[in-house]
Design a protein around this motif. Sequence first.
Motif, short mmCIF file in Angstrom:
data_model
loop_
_atom_site.label_atom_id
_atom_site.label_comp_id
_atom_site.label_asym_id
_atom_site.label_seq_id
_atom_site.Cartn_x
_atom_site.Cartn_y
_atom_site.Cartn_z
N ARG A 222 0.85 -1.20 0.00
CA ARG A 222 0.00 0.00 0.00
C ARG A 222 0.88 1.25 0.00
O ARG A 222 0.66 2.18 -0.79
CB ARG A 222 -0.91 0.01 1.22
CG ARG A 222 -1.76 1.29 1.33
CD ARG A 222 -2.60 1.29 2.54
NE ARG A 222 -3.66 0.31 2.38
CZ ARG A 222 -4.70 0.20 3.17
NH1 ARG A 222 -4.84 0.99 4.21
NH2 ARG A 222 -5.61 -0.72 2.96
N LYS A 223 1.87 1.27 0.87
CA LYS A 223 2.72 2.44 1.02
C LYS A 223 3.61 2.68 -0.20
O LYS A 223 3.72 3.81 -0.69
CB LYS A 223 3.59 2.29 2.26
CG LYS A 223 4.50 3.46 2.53
CD LYS A 223 5.31 3.24 3.79
CE LYS A 223 6.28 4.39 4.00
NZ LYS A 223 7.16 4.15 5.14
N GLU A 224 4.24 1.63 -0.70
CA GLU A 224 5.24 1.79 -1.76
C GLU A 224 4.68 1.71 -3.17
O GLU A 224 5.27 2.25 -4.10
CB GLU A 224 6.36 0.78 -1.57
CG GLU A 224 7.14 1.02 -0.29
CD GLU A 224 8.41 0.22 -0.18
OE1 GLU A 224 8.85 -0.38 -1.18
OE2 GLU A 224 8.96 0.20 0.94
N MET A 225 3.55 1.01 -3.34
CA MET A 225 3.03 0.81 -4.69
C MET A 225 1.59 1.26 -4.85
O MET A 225 1.04 1.20 -5.95
CB MET A 225 3.17 -0.68 -5.08
CG MET A 225 4.62 -1.16 -5.06
SD MET A 225 4.78 -2.94 -5.33
CE MET A 225 4.37 -3.07 -7.05
N GLY A 226 0.96 1.68 -3.77
CA GLY A 226 -0.42 2.15 -3.85
C GLY A 226 -1.44 1.04 -4.08
O GLY A 226 -2.57 1.30 -4.50
#
Length: 85
Positions: free
Chosen positions: A53-57
């Motif tokens: 979620r944080k790095e790739m959405g």
Amino acid sequence: MTTLSVEFSLKHQVSGLISEKFGLDESELLSGATFDELDIDSLILVELSLILRKEMGIVLKEGELKSSFTLDEAVAVIGAKAAQA
């Protein structure tokens, strides 16, 4: 970019993330073993979901990644979620 090359790229992104964040050998991840067989438990899968979620959405719901999955099965779920985003 073809669907196959996108999936290949995603597979290597995910295996790289798991290897880097959790100290697992990338070749073991690519071997076709299940997460259970690699001692990747549900807590690591929750952490992986947060990292994705944080790095790739890519937003995954709890339980969408299962310890019985191989990397290929996990990438199929992650890719489907990415396509919905």
